[in-house]
Design an enzyme around this catalytic site. Sequence first.
Site, PDB file in Angstrom:
ATOM      1  N   HIS A   1       2.515   3.699  -9.184  1.00 32.23           N
ATOM      2  CA  HIS A   1       2.433   2.345  -9.405  1.00 32.23           C
ATOM      3  C   HIS A   1       3.523   1.677 -10.135  1.00 32.23           C
ATOM      4  CE1 HIS A   1      -1.326   2.509  -7.634  1.00 32.23           C
ATOM      5  NE2 HIS A   1      -2.148   3.253  -8.695  1.00 32.23           N
TER       6      HIS A   1
ATOM      7  N   TRP B   1     -11.775  -1.875  -7.944  1.00 40.12           N
ATOM      8  CA  TRP B   1     -12.513  -1.683  -9.289  1.00 40.12           C
ATOM      9  C   TRP B   1     -13.343  -0.231  -9.177  1.00 40.12           C
ATOM     10  CZ3 TRP B   1     -11.654  -4.073 -13.682  1.00 40.12           C
ATOM     11  CH2 TRP B   1     -11.178  -5.303 -13.701  1.00 40.12           C
TER      12      TRP B   1
ATOM     13  N   LEU C   1      11.231 -20.086  -5.228  1.00 36.73           N
ATOM     14  CA  LEU C   1      10.480 -19.068  -4.441  1.00 36.73           C
ATOM     15  C   LEU C   1       9.103 -19.381  -5.316  1.00 36.73           C
ATOM     16  CD1 LEU C   1       9.359 -16.780  -2.780  1.00 36.73           C
ATOM     17  CD2 LEU C   1      10.215 -15.283  -4.475  1.00 36.73           C
TER      18      LEU C   1
ATOM     19  N   ASP D   1       0.970  -1.174   0.029  1.00 38.13           N
ATOM     20  CA  ASP D   1       0.079   0.127   0.038  1.00 38.13           C
ATOM     21  C   ASP D   1       0.817   1.253   0.165  1.00 38.13           C
ATOM     22  OD1 ASP D   1      -2.215   1.421   0.016  1.00 38.13           O
ATOM     23  OD2 ASP D   1      -2.699   1.415   2.205  1.00 38.13           O
ATOM     24  N   GLY D   2       0.399   2.386  -0.694  1.00 38.91           N
ATOM     25  CA  GLY D   2       0.903   3.678  -0.545  1.00 38.91           C
ATOM     26  C   GLY D   2       1.481   4.123  -1.981  1.00 38.91           C
TER      27      GLY D   2
ATOM     28  N   LEU E   1      -6.622  -4.943   7.053  1.00 41.79           N
ATOM     29  CA  LEU E   1      -6.348  -6.173   6.482  1.00 41.79           C
ATOM     30  C   LEU E   1      -6.730  -5.888   4.762  1.00 41.79           C
ATOM     31  CD1 LEU E   1      -7.525  -8.982   8.932  1.00 41.79           C
ATOM     32  CD2 LEU E   1      -5.169  -8.100   8.314  1.00 41.79           C
ATOM     33  N   SER E   2      -8.239  -5.098   5.034  1.00 37.64           N
ATOM     34  CA  SER E   2      -8.433  -4.866   3.287  1.00 37.64           C
ATOM     35  C   SER E   2      -9.037  -6.018   2.686  1.00 37.64           C
ATOM     36  CB  SER E   2      -7.544  -3.781   2.649  1.00 37.64           C
ATOM     37  OG  SER E   2      -7.288  -2.780   3.253  1.00 37.64           O
TER      38      SER E   2
ATOM     39  N   GLU F   1       1.475 -13.578  11.893  1.00 39.24           N
ATOM     40  CA  GLU F   1       2.150 -12.414  12.718  1.00 39.24           C
ATOM     41  C   GLU F   1       1.984 -11.093  11.903  1.00 39.24           C
ATOM     42  OE1 GLU F   1       3.201 -12.535  15.962  1.00 39.24           O
ATOM     43  OE2 GLU F   1       2.875 -14.611  15.872  1.00 39.24           O
TER      44      GLU F   1
ATOM     45  N   SER G   1      -7.330  -5.431  -5.254  1.00 34.51           N
ATOM     46  CA  SER G   1      -8.383  -6.077  -4.619  1.00 34.51           C
ATOM     47  C   SER G   1      -9.691  -5.721  -5.524  1.00 34.51           C
ATOM     48  CB  SER G   1      -8.736  -5.393  -3.305  1.00 34.51           C
ATOM     49  OG  SER G   1      -9.325  -3.912  -3.431  1.00 34.51           O
TER      50      SER G   1
ATOM     51  N   ARG H   1       0.097   7.851  -2.852  1.00 34.87           N
ATOM     52  CA  ARG H   1       0.938   8.511  -1.515  1.00 34.87           C
ATOM     53  C   ARG H   1       2.204   9.048  -2.041  1.00 34.87           C
ATOM     54  NH1 ARG H   1      -1.063   6.017   3.423  1.00 34.87           N
ATOM     55  NH2 ARG H   1      -1.848   4.399   1.957  1.00 34.87           N
ATOM     56  N   TRP H   2       2.729   7.891  -2.279  1.00 29.99           N
ATOM     57  CA  TRP H   2       4.402   8.290  -2.689  1.00 29.99           C
ATOM     58  C   TRP H   2       4.311   9.043  -3.806  1.00 29.99           C
ATOM     59  CZ3 TRP H   2       7.197   7.250  -7.139  1.00 29.99           C
ATOM     60  CH2 TRP H   2       8.553   7.469  -6.967  1.00 29.99           C
TER      61      TRP H   2
END
Length: 241
Positions: A36, A68, A130, A19-20, A187-188, A199, A64, A23-24
Amino acid sequence: MSRNFATQSTCHHVAIVMDGNGRWADERGLPRLEGHRAGAVAVRRATEAAARLGVPLLTLYAFSSDNWRRPEDEVRGLFALFTVYLREERERALREGVRVSVIGRRDRLAPRLVREIERTEETTRGGTRLHLRIAIDYSARDLLVAAASDVPRSRDEMSRAIARAMHAEASTEDVDLFIRTGRERRLSDFLLWECAYAELVFYDRMWPDFSAEDLEEALRAFERRQRRFGKTPAQTAEVAR
Ligand code: IPE
Ligand code: IPE
Ligand code: MG
């Protein structure tokens, strides 16, 4: 630090709410889409760090189902970024042993993006270093509703039904470490079932500024936590010995 956390601890699954970005960009007088774009660079950084630190499974929240609701041009820009990202990362992921997959709904995505997703998943399927999962058009609550229609009768059945609903294989895995950047503590609608005992670690910095060192720090914080799963501290210490 070169310590391989995951082979020495139980941190199997890291999930990040990136997130952010907006704002960045705002803070720099740039359009949100630039945020983005910078966020996509941070994804590459985090993925490399996770592989180096021995985290086997990394799930990143990219879009998410509620996103939309954003302005049309931002949504369009984001989907253009996802398409390019998946195309460009394919070869790199293959080289580096990273398996890439996408979780979430696919029926509302452009056919071109679905093709890129399928090709990337196919090409990188054999990656064992990974497993990177990117959540696009993802809503944990919608998945729980979809999974419930299979009438699961146990936690295992529920985990399998959720995996099926989000285009993942086998069973969905519990999150060990949940990270959110961008100053919000929520949590959105991300991985609600899987985060039952996660955690939680929060960062004030915006996602484009998230570094490999931040991931290391979060893993160190995870190491210091005592996970009790309902038992007493003494019982937990006994098992750890
Ligand atoms: C996260 O950054 C990326 C997406 C949701 C796609 P935001 O776009 O939510 O950035 P802020 O929260 O507006 O700063
Ligand atoms: C959550 O971020 C979704 C992603 C990071 C992709 P949002 O910025 O959309 O979440 P809210 O609306 O602030 O809760
Ligand atoms: Mg946000």
